[in-house]
Enzyme design. Structure first.
Site, mmCIF file in Angstrom:
data_model
loop_
_atom_site.group_PDB
_atom_site.id
_atom_site.type_symbol
_atom_site.label_atom_id
_atom_site.label_comp_id
_atom_site.label_asym_id
_atom_site.label_seq_id
_atom_site.Cartn_x
_atom_site.Cartn_y
_atom_site.Cartn_z
ATOM 1 N N ARG A 120 79.485 70.114 -18.425
ATOM 2 C CA ARG A 120 78.337 70.859 -18.951
ATOM 3 C C ARG A 120 78.548 71.213 -20.423
ATOM 4 O O ARG A 120 77.612 71.141 -21.228
ATOM 5 C CB ARG A 120 78.112 72.128 -18.113
ATOM 6 N N LEU B 117 78.206 81.791 -21.382
ATOM 7 C CA LEU B 117 77.679 81.714 -20.024
ATOM 8 C C LEU B 117 77.847 80.288 -19.491
ATOM 9 O O LEU B 117 76.885 79.563 -19.267
ATOM 10 C CB LEU B 117 76.205 82.125 -20.013
ATOM 11 N N PRO B 118 79.108 79.850 -19.284
ATOM 12 C CA PRO B 118 79.332 78.494 -18.759
ATOM 13 C C PRO B 118 78.768 78.351 -17.357
ATOM 14 O O PRO B 118 78.812 79.296 -16.564
ATOM 15 C CB PRO B 118 80.860 78.361 -18.779
ATOM 16 N N HIS B 119 78.233 77.180 -17.041
ATOM 17 C CA HIS B 119 77.645 76.986 -15.725
ATOM 18 C C HIS B 119 77.681 75.514 -15.352
ATOM 19 O O HIS B 119 77.743 74.633 -16.205
ATOM 20 C CB HIS B 119 76.213 77.514 -15.682
ATOM 21 N N ALA B 120 77.656 75.267 -14.049
ATOM 22 C CA ALA B 120 77.683 73.914 -13.514
ATOM 23 C C ALA B 120 77.099 73.957 -12.113
ATOM 24 O O ALA B 120 76.743 75.020 -11.610
ATOM 25 C CB ALA B 120 79.111 73.370 -13.494
#
Length: 204
Positions: free
Chosen positions: A103, A117-120
Site C-alpha cells: 500500500r 494511517l497505514p492500511h491494507a
C-alpha cells in the site's frame, strides 16, 4: 495521489478518500460512487463527528504501544504488522507487513501533522482491525508533511471487499487526527488506555 489530512471541507474529504480508495482494487465507477457518497453533506457530518465512539472491536490495549523508540518507517510498519497479526490466529505478521508495504508503494499514508494511517486488506479477516503506536521521537515517513516527522501511527487491516463501512471508519479516524486538541492529547498520553481515551474509543 495526495496524503493531505482530512478536514471539514468537501475537497479535503474527497482528497483523503481518494488516497484510501487507491489501496483497494475497485473499478473507476465504484470509486466515483464511493467518493460522491463521502462528499454528501449527510455522510460528511457522520464521518467527521468527533463525538462518535469507536468500539474496542476495532482496537484494544493489546494492540497499542505507548512511547516506542524506533528510527525507521520500515521498523514502524513491522511493529504495526505484528500488532495487527496478534488479533487473529490466521494472520501472519510477515504477510501483513508485506500488505502494508504494498500500500505504501502506491503512495505514502502520512496525513500530515506527524500522523500516519497505514492500511491494507486481506482475505483473512472479516472485520476491520486496528493498531496504534505512539513514538518517543518522530521518524521520516516520506510523506507530504516532510518537515514534520511522524510520531503517531494508526494502522488498519480490512477485509478484501472494500465497502462504505471501511471508508467511513478511515474518514472518522482522519477526522479525529485533524483535531489539534486530540493530537495534543495523544502525544501527552503515557499509557495505552490514555491513547484510546484520547481517540474516544470505548467498550460500548
Amino acid at each position: 495521489m495526495t496524503t493531505q489530512i482530512l478536514d471539514t471541507s468537501s475537497g479535503s474529504v474527497m482528497r483523503h478518500s481518494r488516497c484510501f480508495l487507491s489501496g483497494f482494487r475497485i473499478d473507476e465507477r465504484q470509486q466515483r460512487q464511493s467518493l460522491g457518497e463521502l462528499n454528501s453533506p449527510r455522510l460528511r457530518s457522520q464521518i467527521l463527528g468527533l463525538g462518535v465512539m469507536l468500539s474496542t472491536d476495532l482496537i484494544n490495549e493489546t494492540r497499542v504501544i505507548c512511547g516506542l523508540e524506533i528510527t525507521s518507517k520500515k521498523r514502524l510498519l513491522e511493529i504495526l504488522a505484528q500488532l495487527l497479526a496478534s488479533a487473529h490466529p490466521r494472520l501472519d505478521a510477515e504477510v501483513v507487513f508485506e500488505r502494508l508495504l504494498e500500500r505504501e508503494r502506491l503512495g505514502s499514508t502520512a496525513l500530515g501533522h506527524g500522523i500516519a494511517l497505514p492500511h491494507a486488506r486481506t482475505k483473512d479477516v472479516t472485520e476491520v482491525i486496528g493498531a496504534l503506536v505512539q513514538l518517543q521521537r518522530g521518524i521520516d515517513y516520506d510523506g507530504a508533511d516532510s518537515d514534520e516527522p511522524v510520531d503517531l501511527a494508526f494502522a488498519l487491516l480490512a477485509p478484501e471487499a472494500a465497502n462504505d463501512e471501511h471508508l467511513r471508519l478511515l474518514a472518522q479516524l482522519a477526522g479525529r487526527f485533524s483535531d489539534p486538541s486530540i493530537r495534543e492529547r495523544l502525544r501527552q498520553a503515557d499509557s495505552p488506555s490514555g491513547l484510546l481515551q484520547a481517540l474516544n474509543i470505548s467498550d460500548s
